[in-house]
Enzyme design. Structure first.
Site, mmCIF file in Angstrom:
data_model
loop_
_atom_site.group_PDB
_atom_site.id
_atom_site.type_symbol
_atom_site.label_atom_id
_atom_site.label_comp_id
_atom_site.label_asym_id
_atom_site.label_seq_id
_atom_site.Cartn_x
_atom_site.Cartn_y
_atom_site.Cartn_z
ATOM 1 N N ASP A 68 -20.341 -18.877 12.976
ATOM 2 C CA ASP A 68 -21.332 -18.966 14.054
ATOM 3 C C ASP A 68 -21.627 -17.583 14.603
ATOM 4 O O ASP A 68 -22.761 -17.257 14.949
ATOM 5 C CB ASP A 68 -20.766 -19.804 15.205
ATOM 6 C CG ASP A 68 -20.748 -21.262 14.839
ATOM 7 O OD1 ASP A 68 -20.392 -22.064 15.683
ATOM 8 O OD2 ASP A 68 -21.093 -21.583 13.683
ATOM 9 N N ASP A 72 -25.188 -15.947 14.927
ATOM 10 C CA ASP A 72 -25.741 -15.529 16.222
ATOM 11 C C ASP A 72 -26.118 -14.049 16.197
ATOM 12 O O ASP A 72 -27.117 -13.635 16.767
ATOM 13 C CB ASP A 72 -24.725 -15.773 17.353
ATOM 14 C CG ASP A 72 -24.463 -17.258 17.546
ATOM 15 O OD1 ASP A 72 -25.279 -18.060 17.067
ATOM 16 O OD2 ASP A 72 -23.443 -17.607 18.156
ATOM 17 N N SER A 117 -31.274 -25.802 23.234
ATOM 18 C CA SER A 117 -29.948 -25.277 22.921
ATOM 19 C C SER A 117 -29.529 -24.370 24.079
ATOM 20 O O SER A 117 -30.198 -24.329 25.103
ATOM 21 C CB SER A 117 -30.001 -24.617 21.557
ATOM 22 O OG SER A 117 -30.081 -23.284 21.640
ATOM 23 N N LYS A 150 -16.997 -25.741 25.869
ATOM 24 C CA LYS A 150 -18.076 -25.943 24.892
ATOM 25 C C LYS A 150 -17.417 -26.661 23.719
ATOM 26 O O LYS A 150 -16.608 -26.065 22.988
ATOM 27 C CB LYS A 150 -18.690 -24.621 24.467
ATOM 28 C CG LYS A 150 -19.873 -24.805 23.541
ATOM 29 C CD LYS A 150 -20.639 -23.511 23.428
ATOM 30 C CE LYS A 150 -21.849 -23.563 22.539
ATOM 31 N NZ LYS A 150 -21.961 -24.551 21.527
ATOM 32 N N ASP A 152 -17.018 -28.338 20.144
ATOM 33 C CA ASP A 152 -17.584 -27.945 18.859
ATOM 34 C C ASP A 152 -17.688 -29.151 17.932
ATOM 35 O O ASP A 152 -16.864 -29.341 17.039
ATOM 36 C CB ASP A 152 -16.707 -26.850 18.246
ATOM 37 C CG ASP A 152 -17.406 -26.157 17.103
ATOM 38 O OD1 ASP A 152 -18.625 -26.358 16.940
ATOM 39 O OD2 ASP A 152 -16.735 -25.416 16.366
ATOM 40 N N GLU A 208 -21.161 -34.604 23.095
ATOM 41 C CA GLU A 208 -20.758 -34.091 21.792
ATOM 42 C C GLU A 208 -19.895 -35.136 21.091
ATOM 43 O O GLU A 208 -18.950 -35.661 21.689
ATOM 44 C CB GLU A 208 -19.938 -32.821 22.048
ATOM 45 C CG GLU A 208 -19.918 -31.860 20.917
ATOM 46 C CD GLU A 208 -21.191 -31.031 20.803
ATOM 47 O OE1 GLU A 208 -22.160 -31.249 21.563
ATOM 48 O OE2 GLU A 208 -21.209 -30.168 19.907
ATOM 49 N N LYS A 323 -22.959 -23.740 33.920
ATOM 50 C CA LYS A 323 -24.209 -24.387 34.328
ATOM 51 C C LYS A 323 -24.351 -24.272 35.840
ATOM 52 O O LYS A 323 -23.376 -24.512 36.564
ATOM 53 C CB LYS A 323 -24.186 -25.884 33.978
ATOM 54 C CG LYS A 323 -24.044 -26.177 32.508
ATOM 55 C CD LYS A 323 -23.848 -27.672 32.287
ATOM 56 C CE LYS A 323 -23.604 -27.959 30.818
ATOM 57 N NZ LYS A 323 -23.172 -29.329 30.576
ATOM 58 N N CYS A 444 -9.157 -13.911 -20.662
ATOM 59 C CA CYS A 444 -9.444 -13.852 -22.102
ATOM 60 C C CYS A 444 -9.930 -12.470 -22.539
ATOM 61 O O CYS A 444 -10.148 -12.244 -23.730
ATOM 62 C CB CYS A 444 -10.473 -14.912 -22.487
ATOM 63 S SG CYS A 444 -12.126 -14.537 -21.917
ATOM 64 N N CYS A 459 -17.417 -14.731 -16.522
ATOM 65 C CA CYS A 459 -16.887 -14.525 -17.858
ATOM 66 C C CYS A 459 -17.762 -15.382 -18.782
ATOM 67 O O CYS A 459 -17.854 -16.599 -18.591
ATOM 68 C CB CYS A 459 -15.432 -14.984 -17.940
ATOM 69 S SG CYS A 459 -14.880 -15.160 -19.645
HETATM 70 S S1 IVH Z 1 -25.143 -28.717 27.849
HETATM 71 C C1 IVH Z 1 -29.592 -27.658 27.782
HETATM 72 N N1 IVH Z 1 -22.544 -28.733 27.758
HETATM 73 O O1 IVH Z 1 -23.786 -26.734 22.695
HETATM 74 C C2 IVH Z 1 -28.162 -27.626 27.612
HETATM 75 N N2 IVH Z 1 -23.734 -28.411 25.725
HETATM 76 O O2 IVH Z 1 -25.747 -24.541 21.977
HETATM 77 C C3 IVH Z 1 -27.638 -28.892 27.130
HETATM 78 N N3 IVH Z 1 -22.279 -28.212 23.764
HETATM 79 O O3 IVH Z 1 -26.514 -28.603 21.619
HETATM 80 C C4 IVH Z 1 -26.320 -28.798 26.585
HETATM 81 N N4 IVH Z 1 -20.366 -28.440 24.812
HETATM 82 O O4 IVH Z 1 -24.223 -29.611 21.314
HETATM 83 C C5 IVH Z 1 -23.684 -28.602 27.053
HETATM 84 N N5 IVH Z 1 -20.234 -28.793 27.831
HETATM 85 C C6 IVH Z 1 -21.359 -28.682 27.135
HETATM 86 C C7 IVH Z 1 -21.353 -28.497 25.736
HETATM 87 C C8 IVH Z 1 -22.572 -28.354 25.076
HETATM 88 C C9 IVH Z 1 -20.948 -28.271 23.639
HETATM 89 C C10 IVH Z 1 -23.203 -27.994 22.635
HETATM 90 C C11 IVH Z 1 -24.339 -28.961 22.557
HETATM 91 C C12 IVH Z 1 -25.579 -28.129 22.527
HETATM 92 C C13 IVH Z 1 -25.046 -26.802 22.122
HETATM 93 C C14 IVH Z 1 -25.939 -25.724 22.643
#
Ligand code: IVH
Length: 703
Positions: A68, A72, A117, A150, A152, A208, A323, A444, A459
């Site tokens: 990733d 990125d 995203s 976050k 995964d 997720e 957030k 070989c 080979c």
């Molecule tokens: S909030 C507009 N909270 O990360 C934002 N996303 O790169 C909405 N993800 O597609 C997403 N943990 O699949 C949010 N605690 C979390 C998250 C999370 C994983 C993922 C999600 C999203 C991606 C964005």
């Protein structure tokens, strides 16, 4: 957990995973020298191409080839360059899209609210900048930041009406995704009916879907036993599972889910945190790792604590999401085309370790591809001991400027097999010998070759290089190919050493009396093997084709070829043009097939297999229902359909002798159009005067 070293074990079939799983990695690796000579525009084009490819590998194939972080980094580089060159704007650039995981077997649904995203960063300074930007944006108003893990896995959007789950949709391209409701309903932590009565009539909740580490490890063990390709990580396993057609298998995979984002008109609170706590009362699984922070110090404390503590969590995480808590403040901060301004993801650095490079070994796969493997001083990394790491190909070795004795950084990216990501050049006191890629096969002695446009060395001694011979036989007998019971890599090795078999056709000459004389073989096992070989004569044509091990002819391609050519003789005689005409067969595959059948040894082998009684044509059942009604027609499918899925239409086109192509050109015969056909496609079709056919017209045509 398994030791990484297992994955390089010659004697068992794990080596197969190694070959198929990452062999073609870094195919687009641009050597440093070339990079320097590129103009910005050339680099933009090259990055766009690479990112599109990696997007496809990640979202469609569930088989990422870069980490990733690397993805990125490339994305950021492209964003910077595009900013510098607005004249080179392209509305299909990967920087515009959010990525796509659309699998055509599911009905596509347009998201009520686009699934954006998150802006990503690996730097603490960016977190500080984000905080300052918010402060300015909110003009000095107090604000709280909700910090979360976050997760995964794979994101999902759930719609509830009157307390009932009515739909579950994947992210897809952010605008529309796949309806995977049936599969999601099998996940026990997702409520089908909500508790209480204070939830809005209509709302969406996103989260997720995850495969816990323990389930992931068990699943891979099972797959290994069944000779199925392993999943690279729990994220791929979760998204692969969610796209299965059989929801009973999904149910058996024990997926889990955390919900982290509530959307709707009448949410109970202005606070994101408070809403999630409320959602927990309704029956949703919400992570309890959430903290409302006021200061940057509190945010960094959270980040630092969970950066190490996350290793004890039952599921994979790859960062922290920040957030702004108040929904009112979120609205005032707004969104960009790709991501909200009110959130950011701080991603953890992949774990890495520093260790010494002692030597390089070279492995020869069944196709003759040479894989360099680094032998290292054993070192602990993310719970396992690493002794070896893949180096992929000569370009990688050259790019890293590796010398024997170097202290190297080893990382576990998205893959199970670790890789070398850098060299600590300051630690070079006495410089060891610079690593030069071998010129001759270690098995070989043949001179190695490198095909144009390919990163790997090969080979060429296909018929006499022992690991290639054994590898081909192992592939031939494997479960998904000829599925010969009683035979495994060890028996193949034994038979080869004894001189019983030199190729796959020799298997059909084996006799029980000959086998039973061998060490560790009784009459019973010998008879078992002979029976297994005999039974393989009933294996259908497409699997025989796959079993031959022609380069680039995997299971799907073999199926397409079998359907298109119906028998081996037709395929042997097919021209390049005939082959390219088949759906999804490109020039690379076509040339490989031609090359295979030009080789006299291969022709002889196929002849002997035919003589032995293997199935060399489609069955009557398969032949039924096939017509020539669309023979010679190139058809583009576009839009959303109501009678059949896109995949079903694709199959119908093929069954009737047509070819489904991806993009419109002057050669397109007609467009099979559903609702919402893309405006650019429509414009192009009109410009070229190509007929547009709707579903009903198409179905009448092939009726
Ligand atoms: S909030 C507009 N909270 O990360 C934002 N996303 O790169 C909405 N993800 O597609 C997403 N943990 O699949 C949010 N605690 C979390 C998250 C999370 C994983 C993922 C999600 C999203 C991606 C964005």
């Amino acid at each position: 957990m398994a030791e990484e070293n297992d994955y390089f074990c010659e004697r068992n079939n794990k080596k197969r995973f190694f070959e198929t799983g990452i062999k073609r990695k870094y195919i687009n690796f641009v050597p440093q020298k070339k990079l320097k000579n590129m103009t910005d525009i050339e680099r933009i084009d090259s990055l766009r191409e690479e990112l599109h490819l990696h997007n496809y590998k990640y979202y469609i194939l569930n088989s990422p080839e870069i980490s990733d972080m690397e993805f990125d980094r490339m994305m950021r580089e492209l964003q910077e360059l595009e900013k510098k060159h607005p004249e080179h704007f392209d509305k299909t650039s990967p920087t515009i899209r959010v990525g796509s995981d659309i699998n055509k077997n599911f009905i596509q649904v347009v998201h009520k609210y686009p699934m954006l995203s998150l802006a990503n960063t690996y730097s603490e300074t960016d977190v500080t900048d984000f905080y300052e930007r918010i402060r300015k944006g909110l003009e000095g108003e107090d604000f709280e930041v909700c910090c979360e893990m976050k997760y995964d896995g794979t994101s999902i959007s759930l719609t509830y009406e009157h307390g009932k789950l009515i739909r579950a949709v994947t992210r897809g391209d952010g605008e529309k995704g796949d309806d995977v409701t049936d599969n999601v309903k099998t996940i026990r932590s997702i409520p089908l009916i909500l508790h209480g009565n204070d939830y809005p009539d209509n709302f969406e909740i996103r989260g997720e879907i995850l495969m816990p580490w323990t389930v992931f490890e068990e699943l891979n063990k099972e797959r290994e036993k069944n000779e199925e390709p392993l999943f690279a990580n729990p994220r791929n396993a979760a998204s692969g599972t969610l796209k299965l057609q059989n929801s009973a298998i999904v149910a058996s995979r024990k997926l889990d889910a955390y919900l982290y984002y509530l959307l709707g008109e009448n949410l109970p609170n202005d606070g994101h945190y408070e809403n999630l706590k409320q959602a927990e009362q309704w029956g949703f699984k919400v992570s309890n790792i959430m903290r409302k922070c006021k200061t940057l110090q509190e945010i960094f404390d959270f980040i630092n604590y969970w950066n190490t503590e996350r290793k004890n969590l039952p599921v994979a995480t790859d960062g922290i999401v920040l957030k702004i808590n108040s929904l009112r403040q979120q609205r005032s901060l707004g969104l960009t085309a790709k991501s909200p301004r009110w959130a950011i993801a701080y991603k953890f650095q992949a774990e890495r370790a520093l260790t010494r490079l002692n030597s390089i070994s070279y492995q020869v796969g069944r196709t003759g591809a040479i894989t360099p493997v680094a032998n290292l001083d054993p070192i602990q990394l993310s719970g396992t001991i690493v002794k070896r790491a893949s180096l992929h190909n000569a370009d990688i070795i050259e790019g890293l400027d590796l010398h024997i004795g170097d202290m190297v950084y080893v990382e576990k990216g998205g893959e199970i097999i670790p890789k070398i990501t850098g060299v600590d050049k300051d630690a070079r006191i006495l410089i060891g010998e610079k690593i030069k890629f071998i010129t001759h096969c270690p098995e070989c002695g043949s001179k190695l070759i490198r095909y144009e446009g390919e990163a790997a060395h090969y080979c060429p001694n296909e018929t006499a290089c022992p690991p290639q011979i054994k590898g081909k036989i192992e592939h031939f007998i494997s479960r998904r190919a000829m599925n010969i019971d009683g035979l495994g890599p060890e028996t193949v090795d034994q038979f080869y050493q004894e001189g019983f078999i030199k190729n796959t056709a020799d298997l059909y000459k084996l006799e029980a009396s000959q086998i039973s004389k061998l060490e560790r073989m009784g009459n019973k096992s010998a008879e078992n093997i002979i029976r297994g070989i005999e039974n393989s004569k009933n294996i259908p044509f497409e699997r025989v084709l796959f079993a031959l091990g022609i380069r680039f002819v995997g299971e799907t391609v073999a199926k397409k070829l079998a359907r298109a050519f119906k028998n081996m003789d037709n395929l042997e005689q097919a021209t390049l043009d005939d082959l390219i005409h088949v759906d999804e067969i490109g020039e690379k595959i076509a040339r490989s097939i031609i090359l295979y059948f030009t080789d006299e040894e291969n022709k002889k082998l196929v002849y002997r297999l035919k003589e032995a009684g293997l199935t060399m044509q489609l069955s009557q059942e398969d032949l039924q229902g096939q017509t020539d009604k669309l023979q010679g027609k190139s058809i583009v499918i576009s839009g959303v359909f109501s009678h059949h899925s896109r995949d079903e239409y694709k199959a119908l086109i093929e069954q009737n002798g047509g070819k489904n192509v991806g993009s419109i050109s002057a050669k397109t015969s007609f467009i099979l159009a559903g609702n919402n056909m893309g405006p650019s496609k429509l414009e192009k079709a009109q410009k070229l005067g190509i007929k547009i056919m709707n579903e009903d017209e198409f179905l009448t045509l092939i009726e």
